[in-house]
Design a protein around this motif. Structure first.
Motif, PDB file in Angstrom:
ATOM      1  N   SER A  35      88.422 -36.942  20.419  1.00 49.98           N
ATOM      2  CA  SER A  35      87.749 -37.992  19.651  1.00 49.98           C
ATOM      3  C   SER A  35      86.895 -38.847  20.575  1.00 49.98           C
ATOM      4  N   PRO A  36      85.861 -39.524  20.033  1.00 52.89           N
ATOM      5  CA  PRO A  36      85.053 -40.418  20.870  1.00 52.89           C
ATOM      6  C   PRO A  36      85.878 -41.464  21.621  1.00 52.89           C
ATOM      7  N   ASP A  37      86.957 -41.962  21.012  1.00 53.73           N
ATOM      8  CA  ASP A  37      87.802 -42.947  21.684  1.00 53.73           C
ATOM      9  C   ASP A  37      88.490 -42.339  22.906  1.00 53.73           C
ATOM     10  N   LYS A  38      88.985 -41.110  22.760  1.00 56.87           N
ATOM     11  CA  LYS A  38      89.650 -40.425  23.879  1.00 56.87           C
ATOM     12  C   LYS A  38      88.634 -40.068  24.972  1.00 56.87           C
ATOM     13  N   ILE A  39      87.432 -39.704  24.563  1.00 60.98           N
ATOM     14  CA  ILE A  39      86.370 -39.408  25.538  1.00 60.98           C
ATOM     15  C   ILE A  39      86.079 -40.650  26.380  1.00 60.98           C
ATOM     16  N   ARG A  40      85.995 -41.778  25.711  1.00 55.54           N
ATOM     17  CA  ARG A  40      85.699 -43.036  26.394  1.00 55.54           C
ATOM     18  C   ARG A  40      86.797 -43.386  27.413  1.00 55.54           C
ATOM     19  N   ILE A  41      88.042 -43.150  27.041  1.00 51.11           N
ATOM     20  CA  ILE A  41      89.171 -43.422  27.943  1.00 51.11           C
ATOM     21  C   ILE A  41      89.075 -42.544  29.193  1.00 51.11           C
ATOM     22  N   GLU A  42      88.710 -41.262  28.998  1.00 50.29           N
ATOM     23  CA  GLU A  42      88.601 -40.355  30.139  1.00 50.29           C
ATOM     24  C   GLU A  42      87.426 -40.734  31.044  1.00 50.29           C
ATOM     25  N   VAL A  43      86.316 -41.155  30.448  1.00 45.04           N
ATOM     26  CA  VAL A  43      85.179 -41.626  31.244  1.00 45.04           C
ATOM     27  C   VAL A  43      85.587 -42.827  32.093  1.00 45.04           C
TER      28      VAL A  43
ATOM     29  N   PRO B 160      77.456 -32.534  18.978  1.00 44.64           N
ATOM     30  CA  PRO B 160      76.488 -33.381  19.701  1.00 44.64           C
ATOM     31  C   PRO B 160      76.835 -34.869  19.664  1.00 44.64           C
ATOM     32  N   ALA B 161      77.518 -35.315  18.601  1.00 44.31           N
ATOM     33  CA  ALA B 161      77.920 -36.726  18.522  1.00 44.31           C
ATOM     34  C   ALA B 161      78.954 -37.059  19.596  1.00 44.31           C
ATOM     35  N   HIS B 162      79.771 -36.080  19.986  1.00 49.10           N
ATOM     36  CA  HIS B 162      80.763 -36.312  21.046  1.00 49.10           C
ATOM     37  C   HIS B 162      80.078 -36.374  22.401  1.00 49.10           C
ATOM     38  N   ALA B 163      79.034 -35.566  22.591  1.00 51.51           N
ATOM     39  CA  ALA B 163      78.245 -35.674  23.822  1.00 51.51           C
ATOM     40  C   ALA B 163      77.609 -37.055  23.903  1.00 51.51           C
ATOM     41  N   GLN B 164      77.145 -37.557  22.773  1.00 53.50           N
ATOM     42  CA  GLN B 164      76.550 -38.895  22.748  1.00 53.50           C
ATOM     43  C   GLN B 164      77.579 -39.960  23.116  1.00 53.50           C
ATOM     44  N   ALA B 165      78.795 -39.826  22.582  1.00 58.12           N
ATOM     45  CA  ALA B 165      79.855 -40.790  22.909  1.00 58.12           C
ATOM     46  C   ALA B 165      80.160 -40.766  24.410  1.00 58.12           C
ATOM     47  N   PHE B 166      80.155 -39.591  24.990  1.00 61.42           N
ATOM     48  CA  PHE B 166      80.393 -39.418  26.430  1.00 61.42           C
ATOM     49  C   PHE B 166      79.316 -40.129  27.247  1.00 61.42           C
ATOM     50  N   ILE B 167      78.072 -39.843  26.947  1.00 62.26           N
ATOM     51  CA  ILE B 167      76.955 -40.402  27.725  1.00 62.26           C
ATOM     52  C   ILE B 167      76.888 -41.919  27.551  1.00 62.26           C
ATOM     53  N   GLU B 168      77.063 -42.384  26.327  1.00 62.40           N
ATOM     54  CA  GLU B 168      77.013 -43.833  26.079  1.00 62.40           C
ATOM     55  C   GLU B 168      78.157 -44.561  26.776  1.00 62.40           C
ATOM     56  N   ALA B 169      79.320 -43.908  26.882  1.00 60.94           N
ATOM     57  CA  ALA B 169      80.448 -44.526  27.584  1.00 60.94           C
ATOM     58  C   ALA B 169      80.116 -44.723  29.064  1.00 60.94           C
ATOM     59  N   VAL B 170      79.474 -43.727  29.683  1.00 64.98           N
ATOM     60  CA  VAL B 170      79.075 -43.865  31.094  1.00 64.98           C
ATOM     61  C   VAL B 170      78.075 -45.008  31.249  1.00 64.98           C
ATOM     62  N   VAL B 171      77.097 -45.068  30.343  1.00 68.36           N
ATOM     63  CA  VAL B 171      76.069 -46.109  30.399  1.00 68.36           C
ATOM     64  C   VAL B 171      76.692 -47.499  30.250  1.00 68.36           C
TER      65      VAL B 171
END
Length: 354
Positions: A300-308, A335-346
């Motif tokens: 999930s986007p939330d889990k992606i953000r935690i890993e970032v 693609p929405a999960h890739a967006q969540a990943f990139i936005e979390a880094v930013v």
């Protein structure tokens, strides 16, 4: 050429201060994007897409139109060189790349074409110059190649391999033949990358995708040795600025000490190596690129953000880190999960650069 508006990727590779951690993704122009699939269908097949400069440019820019990425990477393939050397690259549906000819003897080696960049690989340089012009200074453009060892495995096996049976048999039973092939490939790659730099690539990456299949002794003799030769032969300054070199050996985390002395400016890491451990090991010799497991993007986007956040904290404060996946993005990622990943880094990385 237009003035570069966003150079944080190049600055991080040179370990210069940046406002946030730069990010790009290996295979960011690829099958997970519906717009890419449409363009590929229009081209007819993969190599036709690579050889059409306008379409290669179109797919290179597609992820940049979606996401706040800090670099573009040339849309091409590592196997363009063996194809140009006369082995006859083709793709079987669902089976990946294959070659009509293999290199398993001195006679096979003697038949290889010494490719001319303008004649045999001019379509790659056309794509580089077209992409660079269309980017108009938005972000830097990365050129790339496969490593000699990685290319050799495809040339010897005739395609992809899980056990590298013929390649390793040659390594141990006919090492002089393998060295001759690797040396020839290194020379071609030097010309190839220098031509990409001349055409407009502002950084280059060497993909040593199968270096991690080797023993320590074999890695230094049959993979690292030839990547060092390539790096020593590259144009390292163009258009008034340094051209950084990234070396990425998948599965190579145990060799960081010798890799850091290769002459590369940055080392790519897969997800099996701790960034904190790697940073402590290489010190200020090189920047590091990586290293999130691409499978995290199925979460999930939330889990992606935690890993970032965890990976950023693992690297810690300061420059010298380019955020990336530990290998290419998978074709089934949303693609929405890739967006969540990139936005979390930013969003999360600026605090590490104050």
């Amino acid at each position: 050429m237009a003035e570069l508006k966003n150079d944080r990727f190049l600055k991080a590779l040179m370990r210069e201060p940046v406002d946030r951690t730069p990010i790009w993704m290996m295979r960011q122009a690829g099958r997970y994007l519906p717009e890419y699939r449409e363009t590929r269908a229009q081209a007819g097949d993969f190599m036709s897409l690579c050889k059409n400069a306008d379409l290669a440019c179109e797919v290179t820019l597609q992820p940049l139109e979606r996401y706040p990425l800090d670099a573009a990477i040339l849309f091409s393939d590592i196997l363009t060189i063996p194809d140009a050397m006369g082995l006859g690259l083709y793709f079987e549906q669902g089976e990946g790349p294959k070659f009509k000819q293999t290199v398993r003897s001195e006679a096979d080696l003697s038949r290889l074409i010494q490719p001319k960049m303008d004649d045999h690989l001019g379509y790659v340089m056309n794509a580089v110059s077209t992409i660079r012009k269309e980017l108009n200074g938005k972000v830097p453009l990365i050129g790339f190649t496969g490593s000699p060892w990685t290319l050799a495995t495809y040339m010897i096996e005739g395609g992809s391999s899980k056990d590298f049976r013929h390649s390793k048999a040659m390594l141990y039973s006919q090492p002089e033949l393998l060295h001759a092939l690797l040396d020839q490939l290194a020379d071609v790659i030097i010309d190839y990358l220098n031509a990409q730099i001349k055409a407009g690539a502002q950084a280059v990456q060497i993909f040593d995708s199968w270096g991690g299949s080797l023993s320590h002794a074999a890695y230094t003799e049959f993979s690292l040795k030839y990547m060092k030769k390539i790096i020593a032969g590259l144009t390292r300054e163009h258009e008034g600025r340094k051209v950084p070199v990234i070396m990425f050996t998948k599965g190579g985390g145990q060799w960081l000490d010798v890799m850091a002395d290769s002459g590369a400016d940055a080392l790519g890491l897969d997800w099996t190596t701790s960034l904190a451990t790697a940073r402590a090991q290489v010190g200020d010799k090189v920047a590091l690129q990586g290293n999130m497991d691409p499978c995290v993007l199925y979460a999930s986007p939330d889990k992606i953000r935690i890993e970032v956040d965890r990976i950023l904290a693992e690297y810690g404060a300061g420059t010298g880190h380019v955020f990336n996946l530990g290998h290419g993005i998978h074709q089934f990622v949303d693609p929405a999960h890739a967006q969540a990943f990139i936005e979390a880094v930013v969003e999360l990385s600026p605090k590490y650069h104050r």
